[in-house]
Scaffold this active site. Structure first.
Site, mmCIF file in Angstrom:
data_model
loop_
_atom_site.group_PDB
_atom_site.id
_atom_site.type_symbol
_atom_site.label_atom_id
_atom_site.label_comp_id
_atom_site.label_asym_id
_atom_site.label_seq_id
_atom_site.Cartn_x
_atom_site.Cartn_y
_atom_site.Cartn_z
ATOM 1 N NE ARG A 70 48.138 28.668 27.015
ATOM 2 C CZ ARG A 70 49.962 29.118 26.273
ATOM 3 N NH1 ARG A 70 49.729 29.857 25.059
ATOM 4 N NH2 ARG A 70 50.621 28.497 26.820
ATOM 5 C CG ASP A 129 51.738 23.341 32.797
ATOM 6 O OD1 ASP A 129 52.122 22.536 34.145
ATOM 7 O OD2 ASP A 129 52.394 23.929 32.793
ATOM 8 C CB CYS A 187 49.408 23.827 26.158
ATOM 9 S SG CYS A 187 50.708 24.695 27.110
ATOM 10 C CB CYS A 243 41.565 5.003 45.926
ATOM 11 S SG CYS A 243 42.103 6.428 45.370
HETATM 12 ZN ZN LIG Z 1 41.293 7.499 45.230
#
Ligand SMILES: [Zn+2]
Length: 348
Positions: A70, A129, A187, A243
Site C-alpha cells: 500500500r 494511523d 489495518c 468543544c
Molecule cells: Zn472543535
C-alpha cells in the site's frame, strides 16, 4: 520561500483555470507538514510534491515488507536497508523533483514537539494511523491557527475532513474524545487496500491544494468513501460550542504532556511498543549506533545495522533502536515489558 513558478514542470496544472499561474505561485511558496509517511501520508506527499508544494515529512517508523502493498514512495530496497520511512520517502521525492524543498525528520510527533514542528508551515496533513496523534495535531493546529486535513484509510474505506485555520468545526467536534486503544479497527486487524488509500489520499491532497490556493468548495464535514461498495458520502459536522479545542480553547492534548519519563506506547494491532526515553526523540544528540551494536553482539543477535538503526533479537523480542534513541520493541504489546527490555539492553 520563493514563489517562482516552473511552468515547464507544472504547466498542465496551471492550465486548470481554478489554479492558474496565481494559484501555482501560492503552491510554490507553501510549505506543508506531513505527519506520518505511511500509506496515506506517502500518497498525499507524492501528490503534493508532483504539484510543486514544499514538504516536511515526519515519521517514527521504518518500512516493513508487509507495508509495501500500500506504499507510494517506499520500495523493497528501503526495507532491506533499514531506512526510516521519512528519510526514504524524502529521497524518493527529491528524485522526482530535485528542485523541490523537502525536509525529513525520523521522529515521533507528540505534544512536546508538535508546536515546534508545525511552526512555519501553511497546512498540516494527517498521514498517521492513530487517533492519539491526530488529537495532538488537531489541538496544535487550532492553537496555532494552521489549517489541517484529517485522513485515514482502513479495509476498502477512507475518511477525510478539512479543518480550517479557525478550527470550527475541528476533529474534536466530531469525536469529543479519542477512541480508547483497541476500540477501532486497524489495518493490522482488518487489512487495507491500496485503492482505498489512493482515493482518500487524493481527495485529502487536493483539499491541501485548495487551502493553499484559497479555492472552494472545501470538505468541512466528514467525507466517507468505500471504494468496494462505490460509496462517496459526505456528512455535515457541526462546530460544538463546548468543544474543548475550538470552543473553549483548553487543548486537552497538551494537558496529558508527559513529564519526561520513559514513554512507552503500544502500537495498536502490531504486537509492538514504541519507546521514547526521557529527554530524547527530537533534536537530541544521536546515540552511538555502531558502539551499541558492538556491545550487543556479545549477548544478543544483531540482525541489522545501518546509519539509521540497529535491530537485534533478545529474550524473544525484536528491538529496533533509532539514531535518536527511540526504539520499537516487537513481540510484545505490554509497555512495561518494552520499557524493561529497553532498560536492560540499551540502558537509559
Ligand atoms: Zn472543535
Amino acid at each position: 520561500m520563493s514563489a517562482v513558478t516552473r511552468p515547464e514542470r507544472h504547466g498542465r496544472q496551471m492550465l486548470f483555470a481554478r489554479i492558474g499561474a496565481a494559484g501555482q505561485a501560492r503552491l510554490a511558496a507553501a510549505r506543508v507538514l506531513v505527519v506520518g509517511v505511511g500509506a496515506t501520508g506517502g500518497a498525499i506527499a507524492h501528490a503534493l510534491a508532483r504539484a510543486g508544494v514544499g514538504l516536511t515529512l515526519v515519521d517514527r517508523d521504518f518500512p516493513e515488507r508487509h507495508n509495501l502493498q500500500r506504499q507510494t514512495l517506499l520500495d523493497d530496497a528501503d526495507v532491506d536497508a533499514g531506512i526510516p520511512k521519512a528519510v526514504a520517502a524524502a529521497a524518493r521525492l527529491r528524485a522526482i523533483d530535485p528542485d523541490l524543498a523537502v525536509a525529513a525528520h525520523a521522529t515521533d510527533v507528540h505534544a512536546g514537539n508538535i508546536l515546534a514542528l508545525a511552526a512555519g508551515h501553511d497546512v498540516i496533513v494527517d498521514g498517521t494511523d492513530n487517533f492519539a496523534t491526530r488529537f495532538v495535531v488537531n489541538d496544535a493546529a487550532v492553537k496555532l491557527g494552521i489549517p489541517w486535513v484529517y485522513c485515514g484509510a482502513i479495509a476498502a474505506t477512507g475518511a477525510t475532513m478539512t479543518i480550517e485555520a479557525g478550527g470550527k468545526p475541528c476533529l474534536r467536534c466530531l469525536y469529543p474524545e479519542p477512541p480508547p486503544p483497541g476500540a477501532v479497527d486497524t489495518c493490522d486487524t482488518v487489512g487495507v487496500l491500496y485503492p482505498a488509500v489512493a482515493v482518500v489520499a487524493g481527495i485529502a491532497a487536493l483539499e491541501v491544494m485548495k487551502l493553499i490556493v484559497g479555492a472552494e468548495p472545501r470538505n468541512r464535514g466528514l467525507l466517507h468513501v468505500d471504494v468496494w461498495e462505490h460509496i462517496y458520502q459526505p456528512f455535515d459536522v457541526a462546530a460544538r460550542a463546548d468543544c474543548a479545542t475550538c470552543g473553549r480553547h483548553v487543548f486537552p492534548a497538551f494537558e496529558a504532556r508527559d513529564g519526561g519519563d520513559v514513554l512507552a506506547t503500544a502500537l495498536c494491532g502490531r504486537d509492538a511498543v514504541h519507546v521514547r526515553p526521557a529527554g530524547r526523540g527530537d533534536a537530541a544528540a544521536a546515540v552511538d549506533l555502531p558502539g551499541i551494536a558492538r556491545r550487543l553482539a556479545a549477548s544478543a543477535h544483531v540482525v541489522q545495522t545501518s546509519a539509521h538503526l540497529v535491530r537485534f533479537e533478545a529474550d524473544g523480542l525484536t528491538v529496533t533502536l533509532f539514531a535518536d534513541g527511540r526504539a520499537i520493541v516487537g513481540g510484545t504489546d505490554d509497555p512495561a515489558a518494552a520499557r524493561s527490555a529497553y532498560a536492560r539492553w540499551i540502558g537509559n
